[in-house]
Design an enzyme around this catalytic site. Structure first.
Site, PDB file in Angstrom:
ATOM      1  N   LYS A 140      43.022 118.988  64.193  1.00  0.00           N
ATOM      2  CA  LYS A 140      42.663 117.568  64.169  1.00  0.00           C
ATOM      3  C   LYS A 140      41.191 117.471  63.802  1.00  0.00           C
ATOM      4  O   LYS A 140      40.315 117.804  64.592  1.00  0.00           O
ATOM      5  CB  LYS A 140      42.868 116.913  65.536  1.00  0.00           C
ATOM      6  CG  LYS A 140      42.599 115.404  65.469  1.00  0.00           C
ATOM      7  CD  LYS A 140      42.311 114.792  66.828  1.00  0.00           C
ATOM      8  CE  LYS A 140      40.859 114.499  67.082  1.00  0.00           C
ATOM      9  NZ  LYS A 140      40.162 113.631  66.121  1.00  0.00           N
ATOM     10  N   GLU A 145      33.020 124.542  72.903  1.00  0.00           N
ATOM     11  CA  GLU A 145      31.659 124.638  72.374  1.00  0.00           C
ATOM     12  C   GLU A 145      31.084 123.227  72.478  1.00  0.00           C
ATOM     13  O   GLU A 145      31.527 122.334  71.769  1.00  0.00           O
ATOM     14  CB  GLU A 145      31.766 125.126  70.920  1.00  0.00           C
ATOM     15  CG  GLU A 145      30.454 125.381  70.256  1.00  0.00           C
ATOM     16  CD  GLU A 145      29.575 126.259  71.078  1.00  0.00           C
ATOM     17  OE1 GLU A 145      30.013 127.335  71.494  1.00  0.00           O
ATOM     18  OE2 GLU A 145      28.448 125.831  71.342  1.00  0.00           O
ATOM     19  N   CYS A 178      24.375 120.651  67.271  1.00  0.00           N
ATOM     20  CA  CYS A 178      24.322 121.032  68.693  1.00  0.00           C
ATOM     21  C   CYS A 178      23.162 121.970  68.935  1.00  0.00           C
ATOM     22  O   CYS A 178      22.697 122.112  70.051  1.00  0.00           O
ATOM     23  CB  CYS A 178      25.630 121.569  69.225  1.00  0.00           C
ATOM     24  SG  CYS A 178      26.642 122.420  68.085  1.00  0.00           S
ATOM     25  N   GLU A 198      21.264 115.262  75.898  1.00  0.00           N
ATOM     26  CA  GLU A 198      21.478 115.413  74.463  1.00  0.00           C
ATOM     27  C   GLU A 198      21.512 114.032  73.797  1.00  0.00           C
ATOM     28  O   GLU A 198      22.242 113.152  74.222  1.00  0.00           O
ATOM     29  CB  GLU A 198      22.803 116.136  74.209  1.00  0.00           C
ATOM     30  CG  GLU A 198      23.046 116.407  72.743  1.00  0.00           C
ATOM     31  CD  GLU A 198      24.248 117.318  72.507  1.00  0.00           C
ATOM     32  OE1 GLU A 198      25.329 117.007  73.024  1.00  0.00           O
ATOM     33  OE2 GLU A 198      24.086 118.327  71.796  1.00  0.00           O
TER      34      GLU A 198
HETATM   35  C1  UN1 Z   1      26.407 122.826  65.264  1.00  0.00           C
HETATM   36  O1  UN1 Z   1      25.379 122.206  65.342  1.00  0.00           O
HETATM   37  O2  UN1 Z   1      27.436 122.383  65.792  1.00  0.00           O
HETATM   38  O3  UN1 Z   1      23.033 127.341  63.813  1.00  0.00           O
HETATM   39  C2  UN1 Z   1      26.548 124.099  64.514  1.00  0.00           C
HETATM   40  C3  UN1 Z   1      23.112 126.297  63.171  1.00  0.00           C
HETATM   41  C4  UN1 Z   1      24.282 126.125  62.231  1.00  0.00           C
HETATM   42  C5  UN1 Z   1      25.487 125.709  62.975  1.00  0.00           C
HETATM   43  C6  UN1 Z   1      25.286 124.517  63.854  1.00  0.00           C
HETATM   44  N1  UN1 Z   1      24.533 127.364  61.541  1.00  0.00           N
HETATM   45  O4  UN1 Z   1      22.293 125.413  63.271  1.00  0.00           O
END
Ligand code: UN1
Length: 448
Positions: free
Chosen positions: A127, A202, A236, A337
């Site tokens: 999804k 995650e 993230c 966040e």
């Molecule tokens: C994310 O922000 O969900 O390390 C992944 C990084 C990228 C991946 C980010 N290669 O900033």
């Protein structure tokens, strides 16, 4: 779900190197179509073209890497305690992998989940995020072109309640892999718990750059701009807080703000533009909400703070790059966040204090230190309780062949990418072969 279930026995039976070859062909195809896929992605979610190319490249890297796992997937062989007995461990697929993926890396993150799942012999129902179905459809299309049999990967578009929830609750799903917010991750975890379904999460981050008084400030400023405002702060791994040693605080803040102010915000297809929009209006409102919260807490607005509308910004949810200074570690802006172009600067007096501030939040994804002192670098490297750590580089930019993920409320103990992803999408089977021709009893027989 029915298609994934029907396709599973045949896909599982296909030798892993053959599955890897299909992935290899998919990687080759992604290379050929990179520009077209990147443009689609920029049009779909707004990241600048240089970054969407990077997103597709990350999917290419992951697909090649996992294609190679078709010929590895190493298990163990180990000597038996008993004579004439052989033992080994092998991986087996879990079954159907239910994947729920985010909009910020709309092709890279689906590939992190899909490619290991597939090379191990699982079938997939994915999804995509409601805002970015096209990029996942493009990835699935490439797999089809590479010869993936029907039913092995299935995509269902729609919202969390309509598609996500039934997917994670479905009795035929063996493993759910989710990337998104910590609040939703908790729901995924709860949905998986009653049936002891495997669950890989995650989630959020509040990533930290530590700038020490001996740092190369030009490098630190450049890294902070990229870490804080790259992908409009919607990673993230984004560097949304920066502890700066008091001795260099003023100098760092001045040149960081100057750089943030100068960032060109706009249409990601324009090669001059450095930062795109927020993904949608709700996300921009979240950003505005945090600007109010920070101002109310007494943080000092050093630049930005407003939405950008009209003219070049008429078609998108743009917001100024925003920096708050003189933040204390206990403010919400220093702990929660935001997922937008907002960075808080926290003055500190020592490395120890920076580390304490760094570890004081609920998340543990990524952190970094800028220093020329190797002792400080190694101390920070050891003390930060995060899944990812950088020295003299920002908090973003993880590569696909090291484990990706975080501690505390960022994850649930798993990692994606690298060989660690194989752990998420497989079960181990330990196999003992006795060729002695008589009953040998382990443990009971030892010492005879
Ligand atoms: C994310 O922000 O969900 O390390 C992944 C990084 C990228 C991946 C980010 N290669 O900033």
């Amino acid at each position: 779900m029915a298609a994934a279930r029907d396709a599973f026995p045949r896909w599982r039976a296909l030798p892993a190197p053959k599955r890897g070859e299909i992935l290899f062909r998919a990687a080759e195809r992604l290379v050929q179509k990179k520009e077209e896929l990147a443009r689609d992605m920029t049009r779909e979610m707004g990241k600048v073209l240089a970054e969407t190319r990077g997103d597709v490249q990350e999917a290419i890297d992951m697909t090649y890497y996992m294609a190679g796992e078709g010929r590895r997937q190493f298990g163990q062989t180990t000597p038996s305690e008993l004579p004439d007995k052989f033992q080994m461990s092998v991986r087996m697929p879990v079954g159907i992998a239910g994947l729920i993926t985010p909009w910020n890396f709309p092709m890279a993150i689906p590939s992190w989940k899909m490619m290991p799942a597939l090379v191990l012999g699982n079938t997939v129902v994915i999804k995509p995020a409601t805002d970015t179905p096209l990029s996942v459809a493009n990835l699935v299309g490439v797999l089809e072109e590479a010869g993936l049999p029907p039913g092995v990967v299935n995509m269902v578009t729609g919202g969390g309640a309509d598609v996500g929830a039934p997917l994670m609750q479905h009795e035929d799903v063996g493993i759910v892999s989710f990337t998104g917010s910590t609040a939703v991750g908790r729901k995924v975890s709860e949905a998986c718990a009653p049936a002891f379904k495997h669950c890989h999460l995650e989630m959020g981050g509040k990533n930290l750059i530590m700038v020490m008084d001996d740092a190369r400030l030009d490098l630190a400023v450049e890294g902070a701009v990229w870490g804080g405002f790259g992908t409009t702060g919607q990673r993230c791994t984004a560097a949304s807080r920066i502890t700066v040693h008091k001795k260099v605080y003023r100098e760092f803040a001045e040149s960081f703000v100057e750089r943030a102010r100068a960032l060109r915000v706009g249409d990601g297809l324009d090669p001059e533009v450095e930062m795109g929009p927020c993904i949608n209006e709700a996300q921009r409102r979240t950003v505005e909400g945090y600007v109010k919260i920070a101002a109310g807490e007494g943080a000092k607005l050093l630049c930005g703070g407003h939405r950008l509308e009209g003219g070049a910004w008429a078609h998108g949810y743009f917001h100024e790059p925003t920096v708050f200074g003189d933040c204390s570690p206990s403010m919400r802006i220093s702990r929660e966040e935001v997922f937008g172009p907002v960075v808080s600067l926290i003055p500190v007096g020592s490395l120890e204090e920076a580390i304490e501030v760094g570890n004081s939040v609920e998340y543990g994804l990524s952190a970094s230190v800028y220093t020329q002192d190797i002792n400080k670098a190694f101390t920070a490297m050891r003390e930060m309780y995060t899944g990812i750590f950088y020295v003299n580089a920002p908090t973003i930019g993880a590569e696909t062949h090291l484990p990706f993920g975080g501690t505390k409320h960022t994850g649930n103990g798993h990692r994606e990418a690298c060989v660690q992803a194989l752990e998420v999408f497989s079960e181990w089977k330990s196999i003992y072969i006795d060729y002695s021709g008589h009953l040998q009893r382990a443990q009971i027989d030892t010492g005879e």
